[in-house]
Design a protein around this motif. Structure first.
Motif, PDB file in Angstrom:
ATOM      1  N   PRO A  95      -1.337-102.943  71.513  1.00 18.20           N
ATOM      2  CA  PRO A  95      -0.041-103.353  70.955  1.00 18.20           C
ATOM      3  C   PRO A  95      -0.166-103.697  69.475  1.00 18.20           C
ATOM      4  CG  PRO A  95      -0.516-104.516  73.009  1.00 18.20           C
ATOM      5  CD  PRO A  95      -1.769-103.804  72.618  1.00 18.20           C
ATOM      6  N   ILE A  96       0.865-103.401  68.710  1.00 19.73           N
ATOM      7  CA  ILE A  96       0.879-103.721  67.285  1.00 19.73           C
ATOM      8  C   ILE A  96       1.302-105.179  67.126  1.00 19.73           C
ATOM      9  CG2 ILE A  96       1.951-103.249  65.055  1.00 19.73           C
ATOM     10  CD1 ILE A  96       2.266-100.339  65.958  1.00 19.73           C
ATOM     11  N   THR A  97       0.372-105.990  66.673  1.00 18.50           N
ATOM     12  CA  THR A  97       0.643-107.419  66.504  1.00 18.50           C
ATOM     13  C   THR A  97       0.464-107.842  65.051  1.00 18.50           C
ATOM     14  OG1 THR A  97      -1.659-107.951  67.041  1.00 18.50           O
ATOM     15  CG2 THR A  97      -0.078-107.957  68.869  1.00 18.50           C
ATOM     16  N   TRP A  98       0.334-106.867  64.146  1.00 17.59           N
ATOM     17  CA  TRP A  98       0.068-107.159  62.750  1.00 17.59           C
ATOM     18  C   TRP A  98       1.185-106.584  61.881  1.00 17.59           C
ATOM     19  CZ3 TRP A  98      -2.355-103.494  65.722  1.00 17.59           C
ATOM     20  CH2 TRP A  98      -2.212-102.153  65.335  1.00 17.59           C
ATOM     21  N   SER A  99       1.273-107.077  60.672  1.00 16.77           N
ATOM     22  CA  SER A  99       2.233-106.549  59.708  1.00 16.77           C
ATOM     23  C   SER A  99       1.586-106.544  58.337  1.00 16.77           C
ATOM     24  CB  SER A  99       3.508-107.394  59.686  1.00 16.77           C
ATOM     25  OG  SER A  99       3.303-108.571  58.914  1.00 16.77           O
ATOM     26  N   ARG A 100       2.293-105.991  57.354  1.00 16.02           N
ATOM     27  CA  ARG A 100       1.761-105.945  55.996  1.00 16.02           C
ATOM     28  C   ARG A 100       1.508-107.337  55.448  1.00 16.02           C
ATOM     29  NH1 ARG A 100       7.070-105.482  56.156  1.00 16.02           N
ATOM     30  NH2 ARG A 100       8.451-106.248  54.522  1.00 16.02           N
ATOM     31  N   HIS A 101       2.220-108.340  55.934  1.00 15.47           N
ATOM     32  CA  HIS A 101       2.074-109.703  55.428  1.00 15.47           C
ATOM     33  C   HIS A 101       0.737-110.333  55.832  1.00 15.47           C
ATOM     34  CE1 HIS A 101       6.175-109.447  54.117  1.00 15.47           C
ATOM     35  NE2 HIS A 101       6.599-109.224  55.337  1.00 15.47           N
TER      36      HIS A 101
END
Length: 312
Positions: A298-304
């Motif tokens: 699952p994608i749990t990261w962002s650019r921030h």
């Protein structure tokens, strides 16, 4: 100006040049203008010419002065003032047309500052923040050039992922070249776990062990590459095709490094013209289907999660 920008990209990046030609005319030319600025900043920061051998880096003060010059010229370009350098004037033009601002530019300039001042990652998080500053932040600006809105955080996150994947592939391919220039981008704790010391890791006698790190590196690349494909779903067809072609080509570089094992650095790992044509064709059909599966986790990261990097 566009012709000079095209010359810059054709000399500096065969892979990105090939993929950029799939964009519609306006997006294509804007991407060349952005690339020209990135290339020129890199050359100033490293005291080199068109991505060639590193020049004399001088003192830390010299490095600081070069980075400050980049910041001053970039700010002048954004303020629509003449810079006497076509690459910065080009950036001013594309920034005005696509609403790029100084914060976006400074995130990229931070990557040049990290290189110029001898940054080396201690751990994976350090490496990924470096990848953000030198490539992920460029991906975000490219997304704006492709028409992604500032409030479309999901697509901007996935544009960042594409840049991260590209840079991980570059790090994997260029380990020996970087080491010869006194630079190490593989996390120190990864090297320590393999029993390698920074500076010794790229020596011929250590490359079998160095190759044992590549599955971890390329798996990380693959994760972000797969996430980036989800963002491409939201782009117009020509932009989606170009992004998927670039992902295929850069991903192939990383996978070739992995497949070549300890011989990956005997010669530069390349994707041939015929292979690029295949990846472009494959991307065309992927863009038509427009149904990417995404990463296994699952994608749990962002650019921030990758900015800002304090102290740079």
């Amino acid at each position: 100006m566009v012709e000079k920008a095209l010359e810059s990209i054709e000399v500096g990046s065969h892979s990105f040049s090939a993929a950029s030609k799939l964009f519609d005319k306006t997006t294509r030319e804007r991407s060349w203008l952005l690339y020209a600025w990135c290339r020129r900043c890199d050359d100033i920061a490293d005291n080199q010419e068109k991505g060639g051998p590193l020049g004399d880096q001088g003192t830390p003060k010299d490095a600081e002065d070069r980075i400050q010059a980049i910041r001053v010229l970039t700010r002048r370009a954004l303020e629509e003032q003449p810079t006497a350098d076509f690459a910065f004037d080009a950036f001013g033009l594309v920034a005005k047309e696509c609403h790029l601002d100084y914060d976006m530019a400074n995130d990229v300039i931070t990557g040049f500052a990290m290189d110029a001042t001898g940054f080396a990652p201690t751990n994976e998080r350090d490496m990924m923040r470096y990848c953000y500053h030198v490539a992920g932040a460029v991906g975000i600006m490219m997304a704006h050039i492709m028409g992604v809105r500032s409030d479309d955080g999901e697509t901007l996150d996935r544009a960042n992922d594409l840049g991260l994947a590209f840079q991980i592939a570059n790090i994997s391919r260029d380990v020996v070249e970087d080491a010869a220039a006194g630079r190490v981008y593989i996390p120190a704790d990864w090297l320590a776990e393999a029993g390698l010391a920074p500076g010794e890791h790229a020596k011929p006698e250590n490359r079998f062990i160095l190759a044992s790190i590549m599955p971890r590196m390329i798996a990380l690349m693959q994760k972000h590459e797969d996430a980036a494909r989800l963002g491409a779903k939201n782009l117009p067809f020509r932009s989606r095709w170009a992004v998927l072609a670039a992902a295929n080509i850069y991903g192939a570089i990383g996978r070739k490094v992995l497949d070549r094992g300890q011989k990956a650095w005997d010669s530069r790992t390349r994707v041939s013209g015929l292979e690029k044509a295949w990846h472009v064709t494959t991307a065309f059909f992927e863009a038509l289907r427009n149904n990417p599966p995404g990463p296994d986790e699952p994608i749990t990261w962002s650019r921030h999660d990758y900015r800002p990097l304090a102290g740079w």
